[in-house]
Design an enzyme around this catalytic site. Structure first.
Site, short mmCIF file in Angstrom:
data_model
loop_
_atom_site.label_atom_id
_atom_site.label_comp_id
_atom_site.label_asym_id
_atom_site.label_seq_id
_atom_site.Cartn_x
_atom_site.Cartn_y
_atom_site.Cartn_z
N GLY A 49 20.42 115.02 -3.36
CA GLY A 49 20.61 116.39 -2.91
C GLY A 49 21.26 116.39 -1.55
N GLN A 54 22.83 120.06 6.59
CA GLN A 54 22.88 118.64 6.95
C GLN A 54 24.29 118.19 7.35
OE1 GLN A 54 20.59 117.61 3.15
NE2 GLN A 54 19.96 115.96 4.53
N CYS A 94 15.00 111.39 3.03
CA CYS A 94 15.94 112.41 3.49
C CYS A 94 17.13 111.71 4.13
CB CYS A 94 15.26 113.34 4.50
SG CYS A 94 16.35 114.63 5.13
N LEU A 95 18.32 112.13 3.76
CA LEU A 95 19.52 111.50 4.31
C LEU A 95 19.64 111.77 5.81
CD1 LEU A 95 22.00 112.37 1.41
CD2 LEU A 95 20.79 110.20 1.81
N HIS A 136 12.91 120.80 -1.19
CA HIS A 136 13.31 120.02 -0.01
C HIS A 136 14.62 120.57 0.57
CE1 HIS A 136 13.87 115.94 2.07
NE2 HIS A 136 15.09 116.46 2.12
N GLU A 137 15.60 120.82 -0.30
CA GLU A 137 16.91 121.31 0.19
C GLU A 137 16.78 122.72 0.74
OE1 GLU A 137 18.90 119.04 0.56
OE2 GLU A 137 18.10 117.62 -0.90
N HIS A 140 15.71 122.68 4.25
CA HIS A 140 16.80 122.42 5.20
C HIS A 140 17.48 123.72 5.60
CE1 HIS A 140 17.14 118.09 5.58
NE2 HIS A 140 17.14 117.90 4.28
O1 K1U Z 1 18.15 116.30 1.45
C1 K1U Z 1 18.37 115.10 1.51
O2 K1U Z 1 18.35 114.54 2.58
C2 K1U Z 1 18.64 114.31 0.26
C3 K1U Z 1 17.38 113.62 -0.24
C4 K1U Z 1 16.75 114.50 -1.30
C5 K1U Z 1 15.36 114.19 -1.71
C6 K1U Z 1 14.94 112.93 -2.03
C7 K1U Z 1 13.63 112.70 -2.43
C8 K1U Z 1 12.76 113.74 -2.53
C9 K1U Z 1 13.18 115.00 -2.18
C10 K1U Z 1 14.49 115.23 -1.80
C11 K1U Z 1 17.79 112.27 -0.81
O3 K1U Z 1 18.55 112.20 -1.70
S1 K1U Z 1 17.10 110.86 -0.09
C12 K1U Z 1 17.77 109.53 -1.10
C13 K1U Z 1 17.09 109.41 -2.43
O4 K1U Z 1 16.03 109.95 -2.62
C14 K1U Z 1 17.73 108.63 -3.52
C15 K1U Z 1 18.88 107.95 -3.34
C16 K1U Z 1 19.44 107.22 -4.38
C17 K1U Z 1 18.85 107.19 -5.60
C18 K1U Z 1 17.67 107.87 -5.80
C19 K1U Z 1 17.10 108.58 -4.76
ZN ZN Z 2 16.71 116.09 3.42
#
Ligand code: K1U
Ligand code: ZN
Length: 170
Positions: A49, A54, A94-95, A136-137, A140
């Site tokens: 996401g 972000q 979270c990125l 989560h998004e 943000h």
């Molecule tokens: O919002 C963001 O920072 C993105 C975030 C979203 C998220 C992840 C986990 C739970 C709730 C919301 C991410 O994508 S973090 C990376 C991640 O979870 C992932 C990356 C590659 C493959 C699978 C998962």
């Molecule tokens: Zn996030």
């Protein structure tokens, strides 16, 4: 197409409240390009996401793809949760908070209304990881981060860790 820089905690710009998107602007080429850039940035990160906040765009929209094959890109513009039920705990990342993972409790099933990239309103029922990711998004978009669900002590530890990592990388 372009990769967009992702803001990292504790950057204060992540605390900005996003404003609603003008629905008439959704199908404009510049907005469609921004959506493509956000999807490319999310896939490349990699993430499941990405909220506009972000990438320092403070408008209410976000992109999501929770499939392993990355074959179901979803775009939510001006999203609103109209129903929620139950609870689930998921270890979130979270990125904007790289290398940190923590359990967060959220609704297990939600209904969300939004505008799609075609400019048309839609409604979606979501559960599991998709429901977690939408919530989560949407956090943000109101300037809230998953670390805000941690104790102040743990959040401060995360802040120090990321500030130190950034200093060492410079
Ligand atoms: O919002 C963001 O920072 C993105 C975030 C979203 C998220 C992840 C986990 C739970 C709730 C919301 C991410 O994508 S973090 C990376 C991640 O979870 C992932 C990356 C590659 C493959 C699978 C998962
Ligand atoms: Zn996030």
């Amino acid at each position: 197409m372009a990769l967009l820089p992702i803001l990292e905690f504790p950057d204060p710009r992540l605390r900005t409240q996003a404003v609603a998107v003008d629905p008439a602007a959704v199908t404009a080429p510049a907005f469609q390009q921004l959506l493509d850039d956000m999807l490319e940035t999310m896939y490349e990160a990699p993430g499941i996401g990405l909220a506009a906040s972000q990438v320092d765009v403070h408008q209410r929209f976000m992109v999501i793809d929770v499939t392993e094959e990355k074959t179901r890109p979803l775009v939510f513009i001006n999203p609103q949760i109209t129903a929620r039920e139950g609870e689930q705990v998921y270890q979130e990342g979270c990125l904007s908070v790289p290398g940190v993972f923590a359990d967060v409790t959220r609704a297990s099933r939600i209904t969300v209304q939004a505008i799609g990239r075609d400019g048309q309103p839609f409604e979606l029922d979501a559960d599991g990881l998709l429901a977690v990711c939408i919530q989560h998004e949407m956090d943000h978009l109101i300037g809230k981060l998953f670390v805000d669900y941690l104790s102040p002590l743990k959040r401060e530890m995360v802040r120090k860790k990321l500030v130190k990592a950034k200093r060492n990388a410079a």
